[in-house]
Scaffold this motif. Sequence first.
Motif, PDB file in Angstrom:
ATOM      1  N   GLN A 188      12.005 -17.545  13.314  1.00  0.00           N
ATOM      2  CA  GLN A 188      13.351 -17.561  13.896  1.00  0.00           C
ATOM      3  C   GLN A 188      13.593 -16.343  14.795  1.00  0.00           C
ATOM      4  N   LYS A 189      13.159 -15.180  14.355  1.00  0.00           N
ATOM      5  CA  LYS A 189      13.482 -13.946  15.067  1.00  0.00           C
ATOM      6  C   LYS A 189      12.323 -13.539  15.961  1.00  0.00           C
ATOM      7  N   ASN A 190      12.650 -12.930  17.113  1.00  0.00           N
ATOM      8  CA  ASN A 190      11.646 -12.459  18.058  1.00  0.00           C
ATOM      9  C   ASN A 190      11.734 -10.935  18.159  1.00  0.00           C
ATOM     10  N   LEU A 191      10.608 -10.271  18.012  1.00  0.00           N
ATOM     11  CA  LEU A 191      10.570  -8.803  18.009  1.00  0.00           C
ATOM     12  C   LEU A 191       9.928  -8.234  19.266  1.00  0.00           C
ATOM     13  N   SER A 192       9.884  -9.015  20.335  1.00  0.00           N
ATOM     14  CA  SER A 192       9.238  -8.520  21.553  1.00  0.00           C
ATOM     15  C   SER A 192       9.999  -7.369  22.188  1.00  0.00           C
ATOM     16  N   TYR A 193      11.272  -7.158  21.786  1.00  0.00           N
ATOM     17  CA  TYR A 193      12.068  -6.063  22.366  1.00  0.00           C
ATOM     18  C   TYR A 193      11.721  -4.710  21.755  1.00  0.00           C
ATOM     19  N   LEU A 194      10.960  -4.699  20.636  1.00  0.00           N
ATOM     20  CA  LEU A 194      10.622  -3.434  20.010  1.00  0.00           C
ATOM     21  C   LEU A 194       9.716  -2.595  20.919  1.00  0.00           C
ATOM     22  N   PRO A 195       9.958  -1.290  21.032  1.00  0.00           N
ATOM     23  CA  PRO A 195       9.094  -0.434  21.853  1.00  0.00           C
ATOM     24  C   PRO A 195       7.621  -0.501  21.439  1.00  0.00           C
ATOM     25  N   ILE A 196       7.351  -0.596  20.140  1.00  0.00           N
ATOM     26  CA  ILE A 196       5.976  -0.623  19.686  1.00  0.00           C
ATOM     27  C   ILE A 196       5.283  -1.905  20.140  1.00  0.00           C
ATOM     28  N   PHE A 197       6.046  -3.020  20.239  1.00  0.00           N
ATOM     29  CA  PHE A 197       5.463  -4.284  20.701  1.00  0.00           C
ATOM     30  C   PHE A 197       5.054  -4.158  22.162  1.00  0.00           C
ATOM     31  N   GLY A 198       5.969  -3.617  22.977  1.00  0.00           N
ATOM     32  CA  GLY A 198       5.656  -3.442  24.394  1.00  0.00           C
ATOM     33  C   GLY A 198       4.511  -2.474  24.609  1.00  0.00           C
ATOM     34  N   LYS A 199       4.439  -1.446  23.773  1.00  0.00           N
ATOM     35  CA  LYS A 199       3.413  -0.428  23.936  1.00  0.00           C
ATOM     36  C   LYS A 199       2.021  -0.998  23.688  1.00  0.00           C
ATOM     37  N   ILE A 200       1.857  -1.771  22.611  1.00  0.00           N
ATOM     38  CA  ILE A 200       0.527  -2.304  22.320  1.00  0.00           C
ATOM     39  C   ILE A 200       0.177  -3.462  23.267  1.00  0.00           C
ATOM     40  N   SER A 227       0.813  -1.218   0.000  1.00  0.00           N
ATOM     41  CA  SER A 227       0.000   0.000   0.000  1.00  0.00           C
ATOM     42  C   SER A 227       0.839   1.257   0.000  1.00  0.00           C
ATOM     43  N   ARG A 228       2.120   1.177   0.440  1.00  0.00           N
ATOM     44  CA  ARG A 228       2.981   2.361   0.493  1.00  0.00           C
ATOM     45  C   ARG A 228       4.398   1.986   0.088  1.00  0.00           C
ATOM     46  N   GLU A 229       5.132   2.978  -0.355  1.00  0.00           N
ATOM     47  CA  GLU A 229       6.532   2.801  -0.729  1.00  0.00           C
ATOM     48  C   GLU A 229       7.381   2.531   0.513  1.00  0.00           C
ATOM     49  N   ASN A 230       8.332   1.594   0.406  1.00  0.00           N
ATOM     50  CA  ASN A 230       9.293   1.278   1.475  1.00  0.00           C
ATOM     51  C   ASN A 230       8.614   0.877   2.775  1.00  0.00           C
ATOM     52  N   LEU A 231       7.454   0.239   2.689  1.00  0.00           N
ATOM     53  CA  LEU A 231       6.745  -0.194   3.886  1.00  0.00           C
ATOM     54  C   LEU A 231       7.173  -1.606   4.254  1.00  0.00           C
ATOM     55  N   GLN A 232       7.525  -1.796   5.530  1.00  0.00           N
ATOM     56  CA  GLN A 232       7.905  -3.115   6.032  1.00  0.00           C
ATOM     57  C   GLN A 232       6.783  -3.637   6.917  1.00  0.00           C
ATOM     58  N   ALA A 233       6.297  -4.835   6.628  1.00  0.00           N
ATOM     59  CA  ALA A 233       5.209  -5.432   7.396  1.00  0.00           C
ATOM     60  C   ALA A 233       5.692  -6.733   8.022  1.00  0.00           C
ATOM     61  N   ASP A 234       5.438  -6.882   9.323  1.00  0.00           N
ATOM     62  CA  ASP A 234       5.859  -8.074  10.076  1.00  0.00           C
ATOM     63  C   ASP A 234       4.685  -8.562  10.914  1.00  0.00           C
ATOM     64  N   LEU A 235       4.299  -9.821  10.690  1.00  0.00           N
ATOM     65  CA  LEU A 235       3.265 -10.452  11.501  1.00  0.00           C
ATOM     66  C   LEU A 235       3.942 -11.287  12.581  1.00  0.00           C
ATOM     67  N   VAL A 236       3.632 -10.991  13.857  1.00  0.00           N
ATOM     68  CA  VAL A 236       4.301 -11.682  14.958  1.00  0.00           C
ATOM     69  C   VAL A 236       3.251 -12.302  15.872  1.00  0.00           C
ATOM     70  N   SER A 237       3.691 -13.326  16.616  1.00  0.00           N
ATOM     71  CA  SER A 237       2.804 -13.979  17.569  1.00  0.00           C
ATOM     72  C   SER A 237       2.666 -13.133  18.825  1.00  0.00           C
ATOM     73  N   SER A 238       1.830 -13.573  19.762  1.00  0.00           N
ATOM     74  CA  SER A 238       1.631 -12.825  20.999  1.00  0.00           C
ATOM     75  C   SER A 238       2.921 -12.757  21.814  1.00  0.00           C
ATOM     76  N   GLY A 239       3.846 -13.673  21.553  1.00  0.00           N
ATOM     77  CA  GLY A 239       5.130 -13.647  22.245  1.00  0.00           C
ATOM     78  C   GLY A 239       6.217 -12.912  21.471  1.00  0.00           C
ATOM     79  N   GLY A 240       5.905 -12.400  20.287  1.00  0.00           N
ATOM     80  CA  GLY A 240       6.869 -11.639  19.506  1.00  0.00           C
ATOM     81  C   GLY A 240       7.547 -12.430  18.410  1.00  0.00           C
TER      82      GLY A 240
END
Length: 596
Positions: free
Chosen positions: A216-228, A189-202
């Motif tokens: 393989q990778k866990n994104l739970s350390y991202l501020p946006i993950f903790g915020k939501i 939908s947008r230029e240079n957009l990165q989309a990542d679908l993660v589980s409830s554990g990141g």
Amino acid sequence: MKIRAKLTIVTISLIIASIVIPSIIALESFSQELESQITHNLEQESIRSIDKISRFLFERQGDIKLLTDPSNSIMRGPSISQKLEYLQSVEKTYQVYSAFSIYDKNGIKIADTHDFSIGADSSNEPFFVNAMKGNIHYDSVPTFSNDVGQYVMHFSGPLLNEDGNIDGVLAGIIPISRIYDIVEQASQSRENLQADLVSSGGLVIYSNYDKEAIMQKNLSYLPIFGKIAVSGNPSESYIGSVNDVDEAEFFSNDETIYVAASEQGFLDYKGNQWILIIAVPTEVAFKEVTQLQNNFIIVAIAILSAAIIPVIIFSKAYTQSLIKLKNAAAEIAKGNFDIAVEINSNDEIGELSQQFDKMKNDLKDRERLKDEFINIAAHELRSPLQPIISYNELALKGLMDKDEALRIIDSESQRFIKLANDILDVTRIEGGALSYNMQRIKIIDIISRIVSSTKISDKLGSDVSIDLVKDKISDAVEVYGDENRLSQVFMNIIDNAVKFTRKGRIRIETRVQENKLGIKISDTGGGIPAEIMPKLFGKFVTKSVQGGTEHGTGLGLFISKAIVTAHGGEIYAQNNSEGGATFTILLPIADGGVFN
């Protein structure tokens, strides 16, 4: 400091104080509003995408419910071949399943629509254990299937025998690529957009940026993950840059806007609390804001240049005469009273030169006359291109009544405010963000208020009259619209008619035409030039009237057309054969839009 330099400095200072600084404040406010709108749109995109995923998984849960329902005689019957034939037809119809598998009550696969791993023991798998308890099961995270060759999700339910007892398990295998397709649609939908679908554990379920990160990778350390995760809200946003080395390898290390939407489920499908994270570099997401700010800088430089150049030209012409007087004074101070000052001018400077020659023998009077000259010259040095600066300077020097100066300054300031508001409206119109408070209103009431308002009556010439002609039907007709926005339209048109009509009359006529209310506003002014007519409703189109003065911002008709169009109406203009012009506005009548 030279007088020319002082004039230039004062001009720049007043422009910055009266125009540039307020404009910067307005620009900052608008930029923040625009950034907020862009962020909101990204959040809505992420919510729509995660909602599509929930609906897709809800439908698969519904498939299993129908297939394992006790009323399904084929799946409840003893024939394995009939079940497989039935499941193969379902698989072919839905086009979303990789396979259907049937397990006996011991967890042994006894049948598969593609003969995958017949005899395999799945008695300890969650999809089997939960189904044997009588539940409809769906995986919370995908697992890799050697049979399918990719990550899959299991949807399963209990199979009942003819006696109504659980006799086995039916499992549907959904390739995770089906969900990937939904995420990919969001990322395009947008230029240079990165989309990542993660589980409830990141855990990364899918990424359009780094395929090797999947499962393989866990994104739970991202501020946006903790915020939501903490807020519990359907969506959240966060703007920041990447500092962590591992994160920098996965995301852009530039300042980035992150938005996230959590899975809310759908009806009786409770969901897996998956989270869709969308990341876009701010320079890409907010490029409209950057372009707006760059345009503002260009306009600000143009305004400063337009103000300074006339000041330099006029000050140079006058200061050349002053230089001659200064040199003459220096000669007189040396005792040279025979010095002649040749200034061929019919203005105050020429008069001062004559007085200077007459009183050269009296130094004291000479100084007095010089001061008088400076005062007179300062009184006459006005820039016609900068009325705000001129009247403000006159008021500060006491050469003009301050109330009158403030009135003129206020009038010019209102013009700049109107320009800023018009530009904001145009931006909202082009961005599809101009809001409307729609309700049933009487157009004739709006027109009557405008005609009788001081904004119109104060501008109306003594040789001009306004006639309001209305039939009985239109007097009672209602339209469905925004009263403030439609008032803005009629004020623009009527105000233009008053400006361009020096003598004669302005006629406003309302008439019902089929299912529309027609309003015609005619004047006896100079009409619309032929070269302007094709672009009349464009941006920054103005017409000069007698005296060469241009009125308005050139945005009123553009905004008026956008508002009328948004109301489902029409607006057009034409010149009258006897002189002047007529603007016609057609607005749809509201259903049952006549007062009883």
